[in-house]
Motif scaffolding. Structure first.
Motif, mmCIF file in Angstrom:
data_model
loop_
_atom_site.group_PDB
_atom_site.id
_atom_site.type_symbol
_atom_site.label_atom_id
_atom_site.label_comp_id
_atom_site.label_asym_id
_atom_site.label_seq_id
_atom_site.Cartn_x
_atom_site.Cartn_y
_atom_site.Cartn_z
ATOM 1 N N ASP A 260 9.722 128.759 25.615
ATOM 2 C CA ASP A 260 9.428 128.162 24.317
ATOM 3 C C ASP A 260 8.533 126.949 24.555
ATOM 4 N N PRO A 261 7.209 127.087 24.328
ATOM 5 C CA PRO A 261 6.306 125.975 24.636
ATOM 6 C C PRO A 261 6.594 124.721 23.819
ATOM 7 N N MET B 119 10.828 118.399 25.460
ATOM 8 C CA MET B 119 11.559 117.926 26.636
ATOM 9 C C MET B 119 10.735 116.928 27.430
ATOM 10 N N ARG B 120 9.436 117.104 27.423
ATOM 11 C CA ARG B 120 8.541 116.189 28.139
ATOM 12 C C ARG B 120 8.259 114.924 27.333
ATOM 13 N N GLY B 121 8.774 114.884 26.103
ATOM 14 C CA GLY B 121 8.582 113.711 25.280
ATOM 15 C C GLY B 121 7.307 113.732 24.464
ATOM 16 N N GLU B 122 6.645 114.871 24.414
ATOM 17 C CA GLU B 122 5.421 115.001 23.650
ATOM 18 C C GLU B 122 5.765 115.314 22.202
#
Length: 104
Positions: free
Chosen positions: A92-93, A99-102
């Motif tokens: 799931d992009p 999750m990376r905070g983006e």
């Protein structure tokens, strides 16, 4: 994948449970636990002729990509795989970016 198995032999439910319990006792991270369990299953299930294709779970992890592992596990479970090896249908992009905070 250097050499593809010519035979996938399913494990018994009891053996699958023992693998899961052994790995779960050593690994808390759910993603890592899943990858390790799948590697153990493939090490015992993949054959080339009458010989196991992989000596150990570590050998599976060294030779195969996560996508190849997923494809073989799906085939072992009797699912037809239509995606090319290396493509993760469950990826799931948007969740990954979150999750990376983006911003999603």
């Amino acid at each position: 994948m250097k050499t593809a198995p010519d035979k996938l032999t399913p494990l018994s439910a009891g053996r699958l449970l023992r693998i899961w319990r052994d790995v779960a006792a050593q690994e808390e991270n759910e993603t890592v636990r899943g990858l390790l369990c799948n590697a153990h299953v493939l090490a015992e299930s993949c054959f080339l002729g009458e010989k196991r294709l992989f000596e150990s779970a570590e050998a599976v992890l060294e030779e195969l990509t996560a996508g190849e592992i997923e494809t073989l596990v799906r085939r072992l479970a009797g699912e037809e795989t239509t995606l090319p090896a290396g493509v993760n249908a469950g990826f799931d992009p948007e969740r990954f970016r979150a999750m990376r905070g983006e911003r999603v």
